[in-house]
Design an enzyme around this catalytic site. Structure first.
Site, PDB file in Angstrom:
ATOM      1  N   ASP A 103       0.814  -1.219   0.000  1.00 47.06           N
ATOM      2  CA  ASP A 103       0.000   0.000   0.000  1.00 47.06           C
ATOM      3  C   ASP A 103       0.849   1.271   0.000  1.00 47.06           C
ATOM      4  OD1 ASP A 103      -2.578   1.257   0.058  1.00 47.06           O
ATOM      5  OD2 ASP A 103      -2.288   1.710   2.173  1.00 47.06           O
TER       6      ASP A 103
ATOM      7  N   SER B 155      -6.464   5.399  -0.709  1.00 45.60           N
ATOM      8  CA  SER B 155      -6.860   4.062  -1.165  1.00 45.60           C
ATOM      9  C   SER B 155      -8.363   3.876  -0.981  1.00 45.60           C
ATOM     10  CB  SER B 155      -6.109   2.987  -0.369  1.00 45.60           C
ATOM     11  OG  SER B 155      -4.716   3.177  -0.451  1.00 45.60           O
TER      12      SER B 155
ATOM     13  N   GLN C 294      -5.201  -2.073  -6.881  1.00 43.85           N
ATOM     14  CA  GLN C 294      -5.800  -1.065  -6.017  1.00 43.85           C
ATOM     15  C   GLN C 294      -6.479   0.016  -6.849  1.00 43.85           C
ATOM     16  OE1 GLN C 294      -3.713   2.320  -3.589  1.00 43.85           O
ATOM     17  NE2 GLN C 294      -3.808   0.524  -2.239  1.00 43.85           N
TER      18      GLN C 294
END
Length: 302
Positions: A216, A244, A294
């Site tokens: 991430d 995100s 993502q």
């Protein structure tokens, strides 16, 4: 399912930012299906999403047979997390099959669900395999560490958040030998990463949680590369608001998160205030060990 609240999840001591990377992923078991953790900042006063996802995966894995390894996870970031308060993780046992097991995790804070994760675990099977070849890029030892050397900062400058400790990131320059030709409309970036503190060899769940955390760090910035450089190489004030929205991972082969992994990333689309980024993790032997996808919030500031 029990609703978690601040009374059920009393504040405990948060891990020290100077402790080992593994301590960031530690969670406390409160009962059979409920856990508690603390997460550090990613943005000011917002818990780092990769940290929440890693702890949620740890909670799911703690309720599974230790012989089953995680092979996939799918998650949504619902509300910003508060880094000053503990986070409760409640696990729902969805399936207990002969080979596969599935878990759903709710991360709850201030009485609200801030993050949702579903993960699947399985017993290993001996089969033939194949994978895409890793691009022949420069070795990580030949590149500077993004945390210790930022443009315009002294060599010993601290990271933006004290939480980001025990990590190494080394970005491959866009003009380095072996970088695949850029495809129009598809920004790409390549970064070597690992934890700097050793992780136990006999704990594959811990390595999967560590990789979830690492995954991430740069995917959202890949989706915004058409507008600004990534966070670690930016020398000007940000032009984009990024966060995100959801995150998915697939774990293909055994790996170690404390050894160098190449994170090859590309973004095929950005529109409607959203950007999509795809990533592949390769070990030093060139094996594709994991993949990540993502979608991130991408908005211009001002």
């Amino acid at each position: 399912m029990t609703d978690l609240n601040e009374q059920q999840i009393p504040a405990g001591p948060a891990p020290s930012p100077t402790s080992s990377f593994a301590s960031l992923l530690e969670i406390e078991q409160l009962n059979e299906n409920t856990f508690r953790g603390h997460c550090h900042e990613g943005a000011p006063m917002r818990a780092f999403g990769g940290h929440i996802a890693a702890q949620a995966l740890a909670a799911a894995g703690r309720t599974c047979d230790g012989q089953r390894a995680v092979h996939s996870l799918h998650s949504y970031f619902l509300l910003p997390g508060d880094p000053t308060r503990p986070i409760g993780y409640e696990v729902e046992r969805l399936r207990e099959g002969v080979t596969y097991a599935a878990r759903r995790v709710r991360a709850v804070q201030h009485g609200k669900e801030i993050f949702s994760l579903t993960a699947s675990f399985k017993h290993p099977e001996p089969t033939d395999g194949r994978h895409r070849d890793m691009p022949p890029l420069p070795a990580p030892e030949s590149l500077p560490d993004a945390f210790s050397r930022r443009p315009g900062e002294p060599r010993d400058a601290a990271p933006a958040s004290d939480g980001f400790r025990g990590l190494e990131l080394r970005f491959v320059p866009a003009d380095a030998p072996g970088v695949p030709p850029a495809v129009p409309g598809m920004p790409q970036q390549f970064v070597w990463l690992r934890t700097t503190t050793p992780l136990p060899a006999g704990d594959p769940l811990l390595h999967a949680c560590a990789l979830t955390y690492l995954s991430d760090l740069t995917l959202a910035s890949t989706a915004g590369l058409h507008e600004q450089p990534n966070f670690f190489q930016r020398t000007e004030p940000p032009r984009l608001l990024m966060a995100s929205l959801d995150h998915a991972m697939w774990f293909h082969r055994p790996f170690r998160a404390d050894e160098w992994l190449l994170f090859a990333q590309r973004s095929p689309s950005s529109s409607d205030g959203r950007g999509l980024a795809l990533g592949e993790f390769y070990d030093l032997d060139g094996r594709l060990v994991a993949s990540a996808v993502q979608e991130a919030l991408i908005r211009r500031l001002g």
